[in-house]
Design a protein around this motif. Structure first.
Motif, short mmCIF file in Angstrom:
data_model
loop_
_atom_site.label_atom_id
_atom_site.label_comp_id
_atom_site.label_asym_id
_atom_site.label_seq_id
_atom_site.Cartn_x
_atom_site.Cartn_y
_atom_site.Cartn_z
N ASP A 76 0.99 -1.08 -0.24
CA ASP A 76 0.21 -0.19 -0.42
C ASP A 76 0.83 0.76 -0.17
O ASP A 76 0.15 2.36 -0.90
N ALA A 80 0.33 3.73 -3.21
CA ALA A 80 0.42 5.17 -2.68
C ALA A 80 1.37 6.17 -2.55
O ALA A 80 1.11 7.45 -3.29
N LYS A 83 1.09 6.45 -6.93
CA LYS A 83 0.38 7.70 -6.93
C LYS A 83 0.71 9.30 -7.28
O LYS A 83 0.16 9.31 -7.76
N ASN A 85 -0.18 11.07 -5.15
CA ASN A 85 -1.57 11.85 -4.34
C ASN A 85 -2.06 11.91 -3.71
O ASN A 85 -3.05 11.92 -2.60
N GLN A 86 -1.57 10.92 -2.66
CA GLN A 86 -1.91 10.16 -1.25
C GLN A 86 -1.59 10.43 -0.29
O GLN A 86 0.20 10.99 -0.40
N TRP A 88 -0.83 9.57 4.43
CA TRP A 88 -1.05 8.88 6.28
C TRP A 88 -2.26 9.36 6.67
O TRP A 88 -2.05 10.67 6.80
N ASP A 89 -3.23 9.02 6.76
CA ASP A 89 -4.08 9.63 7.88
C ASP A 89 -3.70 8.54 9.12
O ASP A 89 -4.08 7.43 9.14
N CYS A 94 -4.66 4.70 7.28
CA CYS A 94 -4.56 4.45 5.76
C CYS A 94 -3.78 5.26 5.40
O CYS A 94 -4.37 6.32 5.57
N TRP A 95 -3.84 5.12 4.18
CA TRP A 95 -3.51 5.92 2.92
C TRP A 95 -5.07 6.62 2.26
O TRP A 95 -5.70 6.10 2.29
N VAL A 96 -4.79 7.54 2.19
CA VAL A 96 -5.94 8.65 1.84
C VAL A 96 -6.03 9.58 0.58
O VAL A 96 -4.75 9.90 0.66
N GLU A 97 -6.66 10.47 -0.06
CA GLU A 97 -6.32 10.91 -1.39
C GLU A 97 -5.85 12.16 -0.59
O GLU A 97 -6.95 13.13 -0.03
N PHE A 98 -5.20 12.70 -1.22
CA PHE A 98 -4.92 14.64 -0.99
C PHE A 98 -6.07 15.06 -1.89
O PHE A 98 -5.99 15.43 -2.54
#
Length: 101
Positions: A76, A80, A83, A85-86, A88-89, A94-98
């Protein structure tokens, strides 16, 4: 998050467990002596010895768990990063979209 963060967290947990165990080994007999005299000091020594063993073991167990989680999240983390554009939250872990504001 990733293996590096997992290793960092692992070492932190091991160190925290060792420090807490050492602290309990020193302070428990003192507190026991203050509250119960010689008998309290012996009881405190027993509690301190138990904590000196249990807390580092708990630190190693939790540290191992954190290291495993970091290694398990490697795929993951690479995805991320690729990509781009992610982020870490920390709350959701978990990885989330910025999303810029």
């Amino acid at each position: 998050r990733d293996p590096i963060y997992g290793l960092k967290s692992c070492l932190y947990n091991i160190g925290a467990g060792a420090c807490a165990g050492a602290s309990a080994l020193v302070t428990a007999p003192i507190v026991g002596a203050q509250t119960g005299g010689a008998k309290g000091a012996l009881q405190g020594l027993g509690v301190g010895l138990a904590a000196a063993v249990a807390l580092p073991v708990a630190g190693v167990a939790n540290g191992g768990r954190q290291l495993f989680r970091g290694c398990a999240n490697t795929a993951d983390a690479f995805a991320a990063t690729a990509k781009g554009n992610q982020v870490w939250d920390k709350e959701k872990e978990c990885w989330v979209e910025f999303v810029p504001y």
